[in-house]
Design an enzyme around this catalytic site. Sequence first.
Site, PDB file in Angstrom:
ATOM      1  N   SER A 191       0.816  -1.212   0.000  1.00 12.59           N
ATOM      2  CA  SER A 191       0.000   0.000   0.000  1.00 12.59           C
ATOM      3  C   SER A 191       0.852   1.266   0.000  1.00 12.59           C
ATOM      4  O   SER A 191       1.676   1.464  -0.879  1.00 12.59           O
ATOM      5  CB  SER A 191      -0.968  -0.032   1.184  1.00 12.59           C
ATOM      6  OG  SER A 191      -1.909   1.011   1.098  1.00 12.59           O
ATOM      7  N   ASP A 217      -1.602   6.852  -3.673  1.00 13.23           N
ATOM      8  CA  ASP A 217      -0.648   6.064  -2.894  1.00 13.23           C
ATOM      9  C   ASP A 217      -0.020   4.990  -3.784  1.00 13.23           C
ATOM     10  O   ASP A 217      -0.281   4.928  -4.989  1.00 13.23           O
ATOM     11  CB  ASP A 217      -1.309   5.469  -1.650  1.00 13.23           C
ATOM     12  CG  ASP A 217      -2.274   4.333  -1.953  1.00 13.23           C
ATOM     13  OD1 ASP A 217      -2.722   4.222  -3.110  1.00 13.23           O
ATOM     14  OD2 ASP A 217      -2.580   3.552  -1.034  1.00 13.23           O
ATOM     15  N   ASP A 235      -0.277   1.724  -4.403  1.00 15.12           N
ATOM     16  CA  ASP A 235      -1.060   0.811  -5.241  1.00 15.12           C
ATOM     17  C   ASP A 235      -2.294   1.474  -5.839  1.00 15.12           C
ATOM     18  O   ASP A 235      -3.135   0.811  -6.438  1.00 15.12           O
ATOM     19  CB  ASP A 235      -1.444  -0.449  -4.469  1.00 15.12           C
ATOM     20  CG  ASP A 235      -2.372  -0.183  -3.289  1.00 15.12           C
ATOM     21  OD1 ASP A 235      -2.263   0.902  -2.685  1.00 15.12           O
ATOM     22  OD2 ASP A 235      -3.193  -1.057  -2.956  1.00 15.12           O
ATOM     23  N   ASP A 289      -5.065   2.834  -4.748  1.00 12.08           N
ATOM     24  CA  ASP A 289      -6.455   2.599  -4.349  1.00 12.08           C
ATOM     25  C   ASP A 289      -7.002   3.777  -3.543  1.00 12.08           C
ATOM     26  O   ASP A 289      -8.112   3.725  -3.027  1.00 12.08           O
ATOM     27  CB  ASP A 289      -6.607   1.284  -3.582  1.00 12.08           C
ATOM     28  CG  ASP A 289      -5.812   1.235  -2.291  1.00 12.08           C
ATOM     29  OD1 ASP A 289      -5.052   2.179  -2.008  1.00 12.08           O
ATOM     30  OD2 ASP A 289      -5.946   0.234  -1.553  1.00 12.08           O
ATOM     31  N   ARG A 290      -6.215   4.843  -3.448  1.00 14.87           N
ATOM     32  CA  ARG A 290      -6.709   6.101  -2.887  1.00 14.87           C
ATOM     33  C   ARG A 290      -5.803   7.235  -3.345  1.00 14.87           C
ATOM     34  O   ARG A 290      -4.719   7.011  -3.857  1.00 14.87           O
ATOM     35  CB  ARG A 290      -6.761   6.066  -1.353  1.00 14.87           C
ATOM     36  CG  ARG A 290      -5.421   5.851  -0.686  1.00 14.87           C
ATOM     37  CD  ARG A 290      -5.584   5.694   0.819  1.00 14.87           C
ATOM     38  NE  ARG A 290      -4.306   5.439   1.449  1.00 14.87           N
ATOM     39  CZ  ARG A 290      -3.537   6.385   1.989  1.00 14.87           C
ATOM     40  NH1 ARG A 290      -3.941   7.642   1.989  1.00 14.87           N
ATOM     41  NH2 ARG A 290      -2.383   6.086   2.538  1.00 14.87           N
TER      42      ARG A 290
END
Length: 254
Positions: free
Chosen positions: A73, A249, A251, A253-254
């Site tokens: 992450s 970030d 990966d 995903d945000r």
Amino acid sequence: MDVGATLVVSGDGRYFSKDAVQIIIKMSAANGVRRVWVGQNGLLSTPAVSAVIRERVGADGSKATGAFILTASHNPGGPNEDFGIKYNMENGGPAPEALTDKIFENTKTIKEYLIADELREVDISKIGVTNFSGPDGPFDVEVFDSASDYVKLMRSIFDFELIRKLLSSPKFTFCYDALHGVAGAYANRIFVEELGAQQSSLLNCTPKEDFGGGHPDPNLTYAKELVERMGLGKSNSGVEPPEFGAAADGDADR
């Protein structure tokens, strides 16, 4: 894992990801998996993995059973930094805690594992299919374009033409910082090629194993270049900041 399954294996490109892809391919072959799909260069964002599981159909009509996502992450990457694995289910969503708890408990009792060490490594930088004869029959590894399925999904959700008009307006400027994470694999394709944005609107959009020595956490502390570009830093260049800024970030995903 069901014999004959199709697995997706990719991640945010952090250190050890390429090695992990090869290991998982060999373990998949030894455990009866029929095929493995890999994003080019081993890169797929976490949302893109979900899109691939849900939307992608193989030439033979196959669908993915699940996916290993190689990421830690927003944590830093590198030889002395973090590495992790997420597992997404057949519905594209993350594995529930009840399942991951069982997996963890099983790791405490493993005494042996199967791996097809004799398989040659797959060149994951080149799009195409590599065919093998696995222990349980034919075994294929397909390397595919990391962005295509995700772009297709984004087009079905958002009005690209309307966004293109916004980005072409001289009254609107923006800056996007991928922090050298996997989002960089999509930024140029979506913002520049699909939406007509200027390349100069993108920051740190080349994925790197160590995230350029930075910390891929999109906040005021670690997205320093974006903060400066937006005129929020201590220094003041006197240049008019963009109207809008965003970062992702590791990966994405945000």
